[in-house]
Design a protein around this motif. Structure first.
Motif, mmCIF file in Angstrom:
data_model
loop_
_atom_site.group_PDB
_atom_site.id
_atom_site.type_symbol
_atom_site.label_atom_id
_atom_site.label_comp_id
_atom_site.label_asym_id
_atom_site.label_seq_id
_atom_site.Cartn_x
_atom_site.Cartn_y
_atom_site.Cartn_z
ATOM 1 N N GLY A 3 0.824 -1.210 0.000
ATOM 2 C CA GLY A 3 0.000 0.000 0.000
ATOM 3 C C GLY A 3 0.853 1.253 0.000
ATOM 4 N N ARG A 4 0.243 2.371 -0.360
ATOM 5 C CA ARG A 4 0.945 3.653 -0.380
ATOM 6 C C ARG A 4 0.276 4.587 0.620
ATOM 7 N N PRO A 5 0.961 4.913 1.725
ATOM 8 C CA PRO A 5 0.375 5.780 2.741
ATOM 9 C C PRO A 5 -0.078 7.126 2.175
ATOM 10 N N PHE A 6 -1.228 7.578 2.643
ATOM 11 C CA PHE A 6 -1.815 8.878 2.323
ATOM 12 C C PHE A 6 -2.373 8.981 0.900
ATOM 13 N N ALA A 7 -2.304 7.895 0.127
ATOM 14 C CA ALA A 7 -2.896 7.915 -1.211
ATOM 15 C C ALA A 7 -4.405 7.699 -1.101
ATOM 16 N N GLU A 8 -5.156 8.391 -1.936
ATOM 17 C CA GLU A 8 -6.606 8.251 -1.909
ATOM 18 C C GLU A 8 -7.062 6.973 -2.604
ATOM 19 N N GLU A 9 -6.344 6.571 -3.661
ATOM 20 C CA GLU A 9 -6.702 5.363 -4.385
ATOM 21 C C GLU A 9 -5.451 4.629 -4.846
ATOM 22 N N SER A 10 -5.609 3.332 -5.079
ATOM 23 C CA SER A 10 -4.485 2.510 -5.520
ATOM 24 C C SER A 10 -4.135 2.818 -6.965
ATOM 25 N N ARG A 11 -2.853 2.730 -7.287
ATOM 26 C CA ARG A 11 -2.394 2.975 -8.652
ATOM 27 C C ARG A 11 -1.923 1.684 -9.328
ATOM 28 N N LEU A 12 -2.215 0.563 -8.722
ATOM 29 C CA LEU A 12 -1.849 -0.728 -9.286
ATOM 30 C C LEU A 12 -2.764 -1.793 -8.716
ATOM 31 N N SER A 13 -2.640 -2.995 -9.243
ATOM 32 C CA SER A 13 -3.377 -4.138 -8.714
ATOM 33 C C SER A 13 -2.394 -5.062 -8.004
ATOM 34 N N ALA A 14 -2.871 -5.738 -6.975
ATOM 35 C CA ALA A 14 -2.056 -6.705 -6.249
ATOM 36 C C ALA A 14 -2.825 -8.012 -6.144
ATOM 37 N N GLU A 15 -2.124 -9.107 -6.398
ATOM 38 C CA GLU A 15 -2.744 -10.430 -6.397
ATOM 39 C C GLU A 15 -1.859 -11.402 -5.637
ATOM 40 N N ALA A 16 -2.465 -12.349 -4.955
ATOM 41 C CA ALA A 16 -1.705 -13.385 -4.261
ATOM 42 C C ALA A 16 -1.126 -14.349 -5.294
ATOM 43 N N ALA A 17 0.198 -14.325 -5.462
ATOM 44 C CA ALA A 17 0.840 -15.236 -6.410
ATOM 45 C C ALA A 17 0.922 -16.639 -5.830
ATOM 46 N N SER A 18 1.028 -16.717 -4.514
ATOM 47 C CA SER A 18 1.010 -17.983 -3.776
ATOM 48 C C SER A 18 0.002 -17.816 -2.649
ATOM 49 N N GLY A 19 -0.080 -18.776 -1.757
ATOM 50 C CA GLY A 19 -0.854 -18.546 -0.553
ATOM 51 C C GLY A 19 -0.202 -17.407 0.222
ATOM 52 N N VAL A 20 -0.987 -16.405 0.625
ATOM 53 C CA VAL A 20 -0.429 -15.207 1.256
ATOM 54 C C VAL A 20 -1.132 -14.933 2.580
ATOM 55 N N ASN A 21 -0.348 -14.626 3.596
ATOM 56 C CA ASN A 21 -0.881 -14.145 4.871
ATOM 57 C C ASN A 21 -0.582 -12.659 4.991
ATOM 58 N N LEU A 22 -1.609 -11.880 5.253
ATOM 59 C CA LEU A 22 -1.455 -10.441 5.424
ATOM 60 C C LEU A 22 -1.900 -10.015 6.816
ATOM 61 N N CYS A 23 -1.221 -9.021 7.357
ATOM 62 C CA CYS A 23 -1.680 -8.369 8.581
ATOM 63 C C CYS A 23 -2.240 -7.022 8.147
ATOM 64 N N LYS A 24 -3.557 -6.909 8.110
ATOM 65 C CA LYS A 24 -4.212 -5.714 7.577
ATOM 66 C C LYS A 24 -4.353 -4.641 8.654
ATOM 67 N N ILE A 25 -4.072 -3.413 8.245
ATOM 68 C CA ILE A 25 -4.095 -2.283 9.159
ATOM 69 C C ILE A 25 -5.025 -1.211 8.579
ATOM 70 N N PRO A 26 -6.070 -0.799 9.291
ATOM 71 C CA PRO A 26 -6.942 0.264 8.786
ATOM 72 C C PRO A 26 -6.149 1.527 8.487
ATOM 73 N N ARG A 27 -6.519 2.183 7.421
ATOM 74 C CA ARG A 27 -5.801 3.388 6.998
ATOM 75 C C ARG A 27 -5.749 4.441 8.100
ATOM 76 N N SER A 28 -6.872 4.668 8.742
ATOM 77 C CA SER A 28 -6.935 5.713 9.772
ATOM 78 C C SER A 28 -6.003 5.415 10.937
ATOM 79 N N ALA A 29 -5.913 4.126 11.334
ATOM 80 C CA ALA A 29 -5.074 3.746 12.472
ATOM 81 C C ALA A 29 -3.600 3.954 12.162
ATOM 82 N N LEU A 30 -3.165 3.528 10.967
ATOM 83 C CA LEU A 30 -1.749 3.650 10.633
ATOM 84 C C LEU A 30 -1.356 5.113 10.415
#
Length: 242
Positions: free
Chosen positions: A95-122
């Protein structure tokens, strides 16, 4: 092991104790009490290969630390053609901090574990933690350096060197718990299809297959079940990178 000396420290949230983002990623900039605060907002999510993680032009509502697996970054042209523009491994920041929208796509190439953080919290924590802001800047500069190195690979290297460079990239990044300097050999499952590799390297699928066959015959790699690779000598593979 000094980077993990706090693994049994009760002040560190359980989910953070063995996380590579805690030891090598952006969360390494946070104090125990900051980790506790951040952990109140985060959640770990498992994604299967092929699942979309971020859509191009999608509103940014959260960020994520890559805990394990490989993430494929792509850009889509107006006519539908897709270009693989990068790969992310643990403990990269997605992700890109402070960006309003994504400028690319991201896909799980393998099985992926993510730790998701709400934008406001970070973003709130960034404002109160210069160390975290600094770590995010260093992560961004690291990605810029890697992108420039890859421009050289795509622009100047031969097909053989490109394929070797790709395999070396995977071999040295797919397991963040391993120390590259202490590794002589490695076994891994290739996270990308031949089509994706060809797209990433600007080559044809046939060229990819020919180069892999040549490397296998030369003993640089061993291939099992078409996706499992064994590199008996990382030094020898690195020599093939040009």
């Amino acid at each position: 092991m000094s980077s993990r000396k706090d693994i049994h420290n009760s002040d560190i949230p359980i989910l953070c104790q063995s996380c590579e983002a805690r030891h090598k990623g952006i969360c390494g900039a946070l104090e125990p009490q900051q980790l506790v605060e951040l952990a109140r907002h985060t959640r770990q999510v498992r994604h299967k290969p092929g699942e979309e993680l971020i859509g191009d032009t999608e509103e940014v509502k959260s960020y994520a630390n890559v805990i394990s697996g490989v993430v494929k970054l792509t850009k889509m042209l107006a006519d539908g053609r897709q270009q693989v523009i990068g790969l992310q491994f643990a403990p990269d920041f997605l992700g890109r901090p402070f960006a309003e929208e994504s400028r690319l796509s991201a896909e799980a190439a393998s099985g992926v574990n993510l730790c998701k953080i709400p934008r406001s919290a970070l973003e709130s924590m960034i404002k109160t933690s210069p160390e975290l802001e600094h770590r995010l800047l260093m992560q961004t500069l690291k990605e810029l350096d890697l992108a420039r190195d890859w421009m050289v690979t795509l622009g100047r290297k031969t097909a053989s060197e490109k394929v070797a460079s790709f395999l070396y990239l995977i071999a040295t990044h797919i397991d963040p718990t391993k120390d590259i300097e202490e590794m002589d050999s490695i076994k891994f499952d290739l996270p990308l299809t031949r089509v994706d590799i060809a797209d990433f390297l600007g080559l044809t699928v046939e060229t990819i297959s020919r180069q892999l066959t040549k490397m296998r015959k030369d003993g640089v790699i061993e291939i099992e079940n078409n996706r499992t690779f064994f590199v008996p000598s990382l030094e020898r593979l690195e020599d093939r990178c040009g």
